[in-house]
Design a protein around this motif. Structure first.
Motif, PDB file in Angstrom:
ATOM      1  N   THR A  63       0.832  -1.200   0.000  1.00  0.00           N
ATOM      2  CA  THR A  63       0.000   0.000   0.000  1.00  0.00           C
ATOM      3  C   THR A  63       0.867   1.250   0.000  1.00  0.00           C
ATOM      4  O   THR A  63       0.555   2.227  -0.677  1.00  0.00           O
ATOM      5  CB  THR A  63      -0.967  -0.009   1.200  1.00  0.00           C
ATOM      6  OG1 THR A  63      -1.800  -1.168   1.106  1.00  0.00           O
ATOM      7  CG2 THR A  63      -1.839   1.232   1.219  1.00  0.00           C
ATOM      8  N   VAL A  64       1.967   1.208   0.737  1.00  0.00           N
ATOM      9  CA  VAL A  64       2.901   2.342   0.737  1.00  0.00           C
ATOM     10  C   VAL A  64       3.401   2.589  -0.684  1.00  0.00           C
ATOM     11  O   VAL A  64       3.391   3.731  -1.173  1.00  0.00           O
ATOM     12  CB  VAL A  64       4.083   2.090   1.704  1.00  0.00           C
ATOM     13  CG1 VAL A  64       5.179   3.135   1.516  1.00  0.00           C
ATOM     14  CG2 VAL A  64       3.594   2.067   3.151  1.00  0.00           C
ATOM     15  N   GLU A  65       3.814   1.523  -1.359  1.00  0.00           N
ATOM     16  CA  GLU A  65       4.305   1.663  -2.731  1.00  0.00           C
ATOM     17  C   GLU A  65       3.207   2.189  -3.658  1.00  0.00           C
ATOM     18  O   GLU A  65       3.436   3.096  -4.464  1.00  0.00           O
ATOM     19  CB  GLU A  65       4.822   0.324  -3.242  1.00  0.00           C
ATOM     20  CG  GLU A  65       5.389   0.401  -4.643  1.00  0.00           C
ATOM     21  CD  GLU A  65       5.942  -0.930  -5.130  1.00  0.00           C
ATOM     22  OE1 GLU A  65       6.245  -0.997  -6.325  1.00  0.00           O
ATOM     23  OE2 GLU A  65       6.071  -1.878  -4.336  1.00  0.00           O
ATOM     24  N   ASP A  66       1.999   1.642  -3.521  1.00  0.00           N
ATOM     25  CA  ASP A  66       0.879   2.096  -4.348  1.00  0.00           C
ATOM     26  C   ASP A  66       0.581   3.576  -4.111  1.00  0.00           C
ATOM     27  O   ASP A  66       0.270   4.309  -5.053  1.00  0.00           O
ATOM     28  CB  ASP A  66      -0.372   1.271  -4.062  1.00  0.00           C
ATOM     29  CG  ASP A  66      -0.259  -0.168  -4.543  1.00  0.00           C
ATOM     30  OD1 ASP A  66       0.664  -0.481  -5.321  1.00  0.00           O
ATOM     31  OD2 ASP A  66      -1.101  -0.991  -4.102  1.00  0.00           O
ATOM     32  N   LEU A  67       0.673   4.011  -2.867  1.00  0.00           N
ATOM     33  CA  LEU A  67       0.429   5.424  -2.555  1.00  0.00           C
ATOM     34  C   LEU A  67       1.473   6.331  -3.197  1.00  0.00           C
ATOM     35  O   LEU A  67       1.130   7.388  -3.741  1.00  0.00           O
ATOM     36  CB  LEU A  67       0.417   5.645  -1.039  1.00  0.00           C
ATOM     37  CG  LEU A  67      -0.851   5.233  -0.315  1.00  0.00           C
ATOM     38  CD1 LEU A  67      -0.616   5.202   1.186  1.00  0.00           C
ATOM     39  CD2 LEU A  67      -2.001   6.183  -0.659  1.00  0.00           C
ATOM     40  N   HIS A  68       2.728   5.925  -3.145  1.00  0.00           N
ATOM     41  CA  HIS A  68       3.762   6.756  -3.767  1.00  0.00           C
ATOM     42  C   HIS A  68       3.594   6.803  -5.293  1.00  0.00           C
ATOM     43  O   HIS A  68       3.758   7.873  -5.896  1.00  0.00           O
ATOM     44  CB  HIS A  68       5.159   6.267  -3.393  1.00  0.00           C
ATOM     45  CG  HIS A  68       5.608   6.734  -2.052  1.00  0.00           C
ATOM     46  ND1 HIS A  68       5.737   8.066  -1.727  1.00  0.00           N
ATOM     47  CD2 HIS A  68       5.961   6.043  -0.944  1.00  0.00           C
ATOM     48  CE1 HIS A  68       6.157   8.181  -0.480  1.00  0.00           C
ATOM     49  NE2 HIS A  68       6.294   6.971   0.025  1.00  0.00           N
ATOM     50  N   ILE A  69       3.246   5.690  -5.905  1.00  0.00           N
ATOM     51  CA  ILE A  69       2.991   5.671  -7.346  1.00  0.00           C
ATOM     52  C   ILE A  69       1.814   6.589  -7.669  1.00  0.00           C
ATOM     53  O   ILE A  69       1.859   7.388  -8.610  1.00  0.00           O
ATOM     54  CB  ILE A  69       2.740   4.233  -7.840  1.00  0.00           C
ATOM     55  CG1 ILE A  69       4.035   3.418  -7.751  1.00  0.00           C
ATOM     56  CG2 ILE A  69       2.171   4.225  -9.259  1.00  0.00           C
ATOM     57  CD1 ILE A  69       3.834   1.921  -7.923  1.00  0.00           C
ATOM     58  N   TRP A  70       0.753   6.479  -6.867  1.00  0.00           N
ATOM     59  CA  TRP A  70      -0.424   7.308  -7.094  1.00  0.00           C
ATOM     60  C   TRP A  70      -0.104   8.785  -6.869  1.00  0.00           C
ATOM     61  O   TRP A  70      -0.556   9.654  -7.639  1.00  0.00           O
ATOM     62  CB  TRP A  70      -1.577   6.870  -6.179  1.00  0.00           C
ATOM     63  CG  TRP A  70      -2.809   7.676  -6.444  1.00  0.00           C
ATOM     64  CD1 TRP A  70      -3.718   7.459  -7.430  1.00  0.00           C
ATOM     65  CD2 TRP A  70      -3.243   8.831  -5.741  1.00  0.00           C
ATOM     66  NE1 TRP A  70      -4.698   8.429  -7.376  1.00  0.00           N
ATOM     67  CE2 TRP A  70      -4.426   9.276  -6.348  1.00  0.00           C
ATOM     68  CE3 TRP A  70      -2.743   9.550  -4.647  1.00  0.00           C
ATOM     69  CZ2 TRP A  70      -5.124  10.394  -5.908  1.00  0.00           C
ATOM     70  CZ3 TRP A  70      -3.431  10.668  -4.205  1.00  0.00           C
ATOM     71  CH2 TRP A  70      -4.610  11.085  -4.834  1.00  0.00           C
TER      72      TRP A  70
END
Length: 122
Positions: A63-70
Motif C-alpha cells: 500500500t505504501v508503494e501504491d500510494l507513492h505511485i499514485w
C-alpha cells in the motif's frame, strides 16, 4: 468521488481522493501539532511525509508503494494541463483525460484502503 467520476470530473475526483487519503493518514499518524502557522497561513504535512509516517506505523509495504505511485500520478494530473518542457506542447487533451480518469479511479480505491487501515488503527 464516485459522483465526480460518473460525471466526468476526474480532476476533481483526484483532488477529493487526495484530501481523503491525507486526512485519514493524518488521523492515524498525526500528533495534533502538524499544522504550523507561517506568515498567517496554515501549512500541512506533505502527502509523501504522511505516507512515510504511515509506513513507520505499520501500513502494508504494498500500500505504501501504491500510494507513492499514485502520488506521482496525481502530480502529473495536477500539472499536465499547464506544464511542458520548453518548446514542447502540453499533454494532449485525450491523454490528459485518460490519465485523470485512471488516477481518479486508483485514488478512490486507495482512499478506501486507507480508510479501512485508519479504522483498524483507531
Amino acid at each position: 468521488m464516485k459522483t465526480a467520476v460518473a460525471r466526468g470530473f476526474h480532476l476533481e475526483a483526484v483532488v477529493i481522493a487526495e484530501s481523503v487519503i491525507s486526512d485519514r493518514l493524518h488521523s492515524a499518524t498525526g500528533t495534533g501539532e502538524d499544522r504550523v502557522k507561517k506568515n498567517g497561513d496554515v501549512m500541512f504535512v506533505p502527502l509523501a511525509d504522511l505516507i512515510d509516517r504511515a509506513r513507520r506505523r505499520g501500513l502494508e509495504p504494498g500500500t505504501v508503494e501504491d500510494l507513492h505511485i499514485w502520488r506521482k500520478a496525481r502530480n502529473r494530473v495536477a500539472h499536465a494541463v499547464a506544464r511542458s518542457r520548453p518548446g514542447e506542447p502540453t499533454m494532449a487533451v485525450d491523454d490528459f483525460r485518460a490519465l485523470a480518469k485512471q488516477t481518479a479511479l486508483e485514488g478512490i480505491e486507495l482512499a478506501n484502503r486507507i480508510k479501512a487501515w485508519q479504522r483498524r488503527k483507531a
